[in-house]
Design a protein around this motif. Structure first.
Motif, mmCIF file in Angstrom:
data_model
loop_
_atom_site.group_PDB
_atom_site.id
_atom_site.type_symbol
_atom_site.label_atom_id
_atom_site.label_comp_id
_atom_site.label_asym_id
_atom_site.label_seq_id
_atom_site.Cartn_x
_atom_site.Cartn_y
_atom_site.Cartn_z
ATOM 1 N N LEU A 134 -3.613 12.363 5.149
ATOM 2 C CA LEU A 134 -3.938 13.816 5.438
ATOM 3 C C LEU A 134 -3.027 14.697 4.740
ATOM 4 N N SER A 135 -2.274 14.450 3.894
ATOM 5 C CA SER A 135 -1.364 15.479 3.366
ATOM 6 C C SER A 135 -1.625 15.701 1.949
ATOM 7 N N ALA A 136 -2.809 14.892 1.556
ATOM 8 C CA ALA A 136 -3.280 15.101 0.168
ATOM 9 C C ALA A 136 -3.827 16.340 -0.115
ATOM 10 N N ALA B 230 -9.746 19.740 -1.432
ATOM 11 C CA ALA B 230 -10.484 18.764 -0.694
ATOM 12 C C ALA B 230 -9.658 17.321 -1.056
ATOM 13 N N PRO B 231 -9.697 16.266 -0.156
ATOM 14 C CA PRO B 231 -8.965 15.271 -0.563
ATOM 15 C C PRO B 231 -9.851 14.228 -1.441
ATOM 16 N N TRP B 232 -8.964 13.253 -1.942
ATOM 17 C CA TRP B 232 -9.615 12.166 -3.032
ATOM 18 C C TRP B 232 -10.309 11.145 -2.207
ATOM 19 N N TRP B 233 -10.386 11.308 -0.908
ATOM 20 C CA TRP B 233 -11.231 10.315 -0.121
ATOM 21 C C TRP B 233 -12.501 10.797 0.649
ATOM 22 N N GLU B 234 -13.326 10.067 0.883
ATOM 23 C CA GLU B 234 -14.568 10.714 1.430
ATOM 24 C C GLU B 234 -14.536 10.666 3.110
ATOM 25 N N SER B 235 -13.921 9.579 3.734
ATOM 26 C CA SER B 235 -13.723 9.425 5.057
ATOM 27 C C SER B 235 -12.648 8.430 5.296
ATOM 28 N N LEU B 236 -12.173 8.320 6.555
ATOM 29 C CA LEU B 236 -11.134 7.486 7.153
ATOM 30 C C LEU B 236 -11.692 6.952 8.338
ATOM 31 N N THR B 237 -11.736 5.342 8.220
ATOM 32 C CA THR B 237 -12.430 4.688 9.605
ATOM 33 C C THR B 237 -11.091 3.824 9.672
ATOM 34 N N LEU B 238 -10.213 3.930 10.663
ATOM 35 C CA LEU B 238 -9.051 3.199 10.724
ATOM 36 C C LEU B 238 -8.846 2.830 12.148
ATOM 37 N N ALA C 88 0.797 -1.030 -0.090
ATOM 38 C CA ALA C 88 0.113 0.120 0.071
ATOM 39 C C ALA C 88 0.903 1.104 0.014
ATOM 40 N N LEU C 89 1.953 1.185 0.300
ATOM 41 C CA LEU C 89 2.869 2.159 0.537
ATOM 42 C C LEU C 89 3.481 2.751 -0.848
ATOM 43 N N GLU C 90 3.299 1.862 -1.708
ATOM 44 C CA GLU C 90 4.018 1.976 -3.190
ATOM 45 C C GLU C 90 2.772 2.326 -4.257
ATOM 46 N N ILE C 91 1.568 2.073 -3.668
ATOM 47 C CA ILE C 91 0.463 1.970 -4.693
ATOM 48 C C ILE C 91 -0.210 3.265 -4.520
ATOM 49 N N ASP C 92 -0.619 3.979 -5.607
ATOM 50 C CA ASP C 92 -1.178 5.323 -5.491
ATOM 51 C C ASP C 92 -2.785 4.910 -5.574
ATOM 52 N N GLY C 93 -3.136 5.178 -4.280
ATOM 53 C CA GLY C 93 -4.647 4.884 -3.976
ATOM 54 C C GLY C 93 -5.483 5.751 -4.792
ATOM 55 N N ALA C 94 -5.343 6.918 -4.911
ATOM 56 C CA ALA C 94 -6.111 8.079 -5.574
ATOM 57 C C ALA C 94 -6.395 7.366 -7.028
ATOM 58 N N GLY C 95 -5.389 6.792 -7.723
ATOM 59 C CA GLY C 95 -5.483 6.475 -9.032
ATOM 60 C C GLY C 95 -6.375 5.299 -9.128
ATOM 61 N N LEU C 96 -6.779 4.848 -8.025
ATOM 62 C CA LEU C 96 -7.605 3.480 -8.229
ATOM 63 C C LEU C 96 -9.134 3.479 -8.585
ATOM 64 N N PHE C 97 -9.603 5.145 -8.186
ATOM 65 C CA PHE C 97 -11.029 5.424 -8.149
ATOM 66 C C PHE C 97 -11.163 6.541 -8.963
ATOM 67 N N GLU C 98 -12.418 6.411 -9.626
ATOM 68 C CA GLU C 98 -12.912 7.772 -10.283
ATOM 69 C C GLU C 98 -13.674 8.595 -9.384
ATOM 70 N N GLY C 99 -14.413 7.907 -8.432
ATOM 71 C CA GLY C 99 -15.153 8.871 -7.289
ATOM 72 C C GLY C 99 -14.054 9.106 -5.915
ATOM 73 N N VAL D 208 -2.691 28.548 4.032
ATOM 74 C CA VAL D 208 -1.980 27.794 4.822
ATOM 75 C C VAL D 208 -1.374 26.551 3.909
ATOM 76 N N ARG D 209 0.078 26.509 4.110
ATOM 77 C CA ARG D 209 0.324 25.055 3.220
ATOM 78 C C ARG D 209 0.564 24.096 4.092
ATOM 79 N N PHE D 210 0.480 22.839 3.807
ATOM 80 C CA PHE D 210 0.693 21.634 4.523
ATOM 81 C C PHE D 210 2.077 21.532 4.836
ATOM 82 N N ALA D 211 2.992 21.812 4.205
ATOM 83 C CA ALA D 211 4.513 21.559 4.103
ATOM 84 C C ALA D 211 4.828 22.735 5.370
#
Length: 273
Positions: free
Chosen positions: A134-136, A139-147, A102-113, A212-215
């Motif tokens: 969180l650094s995306a 608004a981020p490419w994900w809807e919510s995080l449940t972790l 998962a650290l090497e895969i672009d999660g955002a690129g797997l989804f259209e929505g 505000v810049r995340f960096a």
């Protein structure tokens, strides 16, 4: 949709020889009722896209599929792939399994929505993945995080200002999103039981403050909390412009990092950005 009859998870684990790998940070959750509760945390998942990291034998995957989600699961452990394939056959067209890190895969690129991300995260990569999400771009490419995290890490994510657990992770999680501790999970719920308690954190994006810049925020918090027992005038002296910014926004340089609120860190980062 009628839910398929599935064999008990313990039977699947035994049949495929899936003893949890310490090297991969695995601890399997087998309690179907507990897993169903976790799957309900993001809200109604009927026909929603969900990204799951490290599904293992597919305990949470079953619960997410049972809740009506379309799941994309990234699994590094090739031993788990046959068990997940069986689960995919039980839920035709609802489960996509990607074998890889998962650290090497672009999660955002797997989804259209925008997918929800729901995972019992492997302990050894959980924080790294969270900071990446969180650094995306916002608004981020994900809807919510449940972790799922170790309880200590979960408390650091949702910590209030001036609390013992308050630090860099709390600021990064809370400055433009809402982070809540959704439910504790006892160590006995896992196979094998880890040495520590766990908890599920739920994070929903909010509007990002302007300018505000995340960096910049990340650099500030790394410096401030890297020497948290020191006054800000000492811990931030290596960040160009930080001491002048403290003065500009009215934060006393004699304070320590744990007393500086998320809003104050945002104001400081804004002054530096």
């Amino acid at each position: 949709m009628t839910k398929p009859e599935l064999p008990p998870l313990r039977e699947v684990i035994a049949r495929h020889g899936l003893n949890a790998s310490k090297a991969l940070g695995q601890n399997f959750l087998l309690d179907a009722q507990l897993l169903a509760r976790i799957a309900r945390i993001p809200g109604d998942l009927t026909d929603a896209e969900v990204l799951e990291i490290g599904p293992g034998p597919g305990g949470l995957t079953r619960a997410l599929l049972g809740a009506g989600a379309r799941v994309t699961a990234i699994e590094r452990d090739h031993r788990c792939i046959p068990a997940l394939a069986e689960l995919g056959e039980a839920f035709p067209g609802k489960l996509r399994v990607i074998e890889g890190d998962a650290l090497e895969i672009d999660g955002a690129g797997l989804f259209e929505g925008k997918p929800h991300i729901a995972s019992n995260l492997p302990y050894n990569i959980g924080t790294a993945l969270l900071v990446r999400w969180l650094s995306a771009d916002w608004a981020p490419w994900w809807e919510s995080l449940t972790l799922m995290f170790q309880r200590e890490v979960a408390e650091r994510i949702v910590a209030p200002t001036d609390g013992e657990a308050y630090g860099r992770l709390a600021v990064l999680a809370q400055w433009r999103s809402k982070a809540t501790l959704a439910m504790p999970v006892h160590r006995s719920a896992f196979t094998p039981p880890p040495k520590v308690m766990s908890a599920v954190v739920h994070i929903v994006p909010a509007e990002a403050p302007d300018g505000v810049r995340f960096a910049t925020l990340e650099r500030l918090t790394a410096a401030a909390f890297g020497q948290r027992r020191k006054m800000l005038r000492q811990s931030l002296k290596g960040v160009p412009g930080a001491l002048a910014a403290l003065d500009a926004v009215g934060i006393e340089a004699t304070r320590r990092a744990e007393t500086v609120s998320v809003a104050e860190f945002v104001a400081l980062a804004k002054a530096l950005s």
